[in-house]
Design an enzyme around this catalytic site. Structure first.
Site, PDB file in Angstrom:
ATOM      1  N   GLU A   2      -0.794  -2.046   5.044  1.00 44.68           N
ATOM      2  CA  GLU A   2       0.089  -2.134   6.210  1.00 44.68           C
ATOM      3  C   GLU A   2       0.058  -0.855   7.042  1.00 44.68           C
ATOM      4  OE1 GLU A   2       3.203  -1.481   8.832  1.00 44.68           O
ATOM      5  OE2 GLU A   2       3.162  -0.393   6.942  1.00 44.68           O
ATOM      6  N   ASP A   6       0.802  -1.222   0.000  1.00 51.96           N
ATOM      7  CA  ASP A   6       0.000   0.000   0.000  1.00 51.96           C
ATOM      8  C   ASP A   6       0.837   1.276   0.000  1.00 51.96           C
ATOM      9  OD1 ASP A   6       0.748  -0.965   2.596  1.00 51.96           O
ATOM     10  OD2 ASP A   6      -0.619   0.451   3.532  1.00 51.96           O
TER      11      ASP A   6
HETATM   12 ZN   LIG Z   1       5.136   3.501   6.390  1.00 52.18          ZN
HETATM   13 ZN   LIG Z   2       6.445   0.831   5.390  1.00 57.04          ZN
END
Ligand SMILES: [Zn+2]
Ligand SMILES: [Zn+2]
Length: 400
Positions: free
Chosen positions: A139, A81
């Site tokens: 994440e 991401d």
């Molecule tokens: Zn980051």
């Molecule tokens: Zn990262």
């Protein structure tokens, strides 16, 4: 002629890995929206003849590479991401998706992951063990790892070891952080809502002022790290947002603030949360305000298994002999790979990517973040070597 090392093979793929990274960099996608990225991942893995599972926790992708010899299952995780940041690098391959930027290096992680998939797949007949590659969404604080675990990524096959890496711009290219034990912090968000009584700015005695109350809370919170925690331990309490009031002559009735708590040791974490709550509740009461306090856990600390970390270091020394390895490295950043490493012994490691001469040294999440792309070769070579070394040596004998 000796067989090529994983470094030789990663160098062979370098131009195509860089091209892929730049393409991903131009088309960043936020957490759980990595549809284009996931499609590229699926296409690349499918071309290698792998069986691919997609749509895990929205956009996650997984593929398994079976080695020709028996051995344990090694999970390799790569996050995909980007962040809601307006890119200011001026790079030719800058984001074409306004307001979204790969400012943490996850574009590089995907490119490394696909290079790793190819290098392992090419040699699968001669490799011991099973390699489970996971491309994870979201994440950046959105819980992608938790969602993938819920979706069953730690089953069928069940991993015996888990590896992940982060391109790391706080250290130069040529460095790696491969630590024993805790190496990234546990992170929580706190949210505080104070309710007083609004009134005229010139008549404070008729109001209950949540701003003065918040000021006292913020000051008192500073004593958690300075007075309550053991100075030899590590802790952070940061208030990062305050919202109250609209004008100069009105005392507002309500105040909201939030921030983050970071810790490494679980006992220190419990201490911080307890002291935090005591300070907030009692100071609010002293200020005459009602308070609502909420803690939201983002992730526990990332804790490396010492024997797994030692195996990764041994692989690093052999595949990248010039690498500077730091084994005491720690950061108060957080990472949801912690959830995987809490269940599967593993190692999370950092690969240095800064280059001062080229101006590629802005920190992660900075609008000018960019890294020395040679790290893609180092990352792929190290990840392959570490995974194969783990499968070959099976230091915890899980498979037997
Ligand atoms: Zn980051
Ligand atoms: Zn990262």
């Amino acid at each position: 002629m000796t067989a090529p090392t994983f470094l030789d093979s990663a160098i062979r793929l370098e131009q195509q890995t860089i091209a892929l990274r730049r393409d991903l960099h131009q088309h960043p996608e936020l957490g759980f929206q990595e549809h284009r990225t996931a499609r590229i991942v699926v296409d690349n893995l499918t071309m290698l003849g792998l069986e691919v599972t997609s749509g895990i926790a929205e956009t996650g992708v997984a593929a398994v590479i079976e080695g020709g010899k028996p051995g344990p299952v090694v999970l390799l995780r790569f996050d995909m991401d980007a962040l809601p940041i307006v890119e200011q690098t001026g790079a030719a391959y800058a984001s074409q998706n306004p307001g979204v930027m790969h400012a943490c290096g996850h574009d590089g992680h995907v490119a490394v992951g696909l290079a790793v998939a190819r290098l392992l797949a090419e040699r699968r007949a001669e490799l011991p063990g099973v390699y489970k590659l996971i491309f994870q969404p979201a994440e950046e604080g959105q819980g992608g790892a938790a969602r993938m675990i819920e979706a069953g990524i730690l089953e069928n096959p069940k991993p015996d070891y888990a590896l992940a890496l982060h391109i790391w711009n706080d250290r130069p290219f040529g460095w790696a952080g491969i630590s024993d034990g805790p190496m990234m912090a546990a992170a929580e968000i706190f949210e505080i809502e104070l309710t007083g009584k609004g009134g005229h700015g010139a008549l404070p005695h008729t109001a209950v002022d949540p701003i003065v109350c918040a000021a006292q809370i913020i000051n008192a919170l500073q004593t958690i790290v300075s007075r309550s925690a053991n100075p030899l331990e590590t802790a952070v309490v940061s208030v990062t947002e305050i919202k109250a009031g609209d004008t100069y002559n009105v005392i507002p009735g309500r105040l909201f603030m939030q921030g983050t708590i970071r810790s490494i040791d679980a006992g220190i974490r419990d201490l911080i949360l307890r002291r935090f709550e005591e300070i907030v509740r009692h100071t609010a009461a002293a200020g005459g305000c009602r308070v609502e306090l909420k803690f939201i856990s983002i992730s526990p600390a990332v804790v490396n298994h010492p024997q797994v970390a030692e195996t990764v270091r041994a692989a690093a020394r052999s595949v990248l002999p010039d690498l500077t390895i730091e084994r005491e490295f720690r950061t108060m950043g957080a990472e949801d790979m912690a959830l995987v490493n809490a269940l599967v012994p593993g190692c999370y490691f950092m690969v240095g990517s800064a280059n001062d001469e080229k101006g590629l040294n802005f920190g992660h999440h900075h609008p000018r973040f960019d890294f020395d792309e040679r790290v893609l070769v180092n990352g792929a070579a190290l990840m392959c070597a570490a995974a194969v070394e783990l499968a070959a040596s099976d230091p915890l004998r899980k498979a037997g």
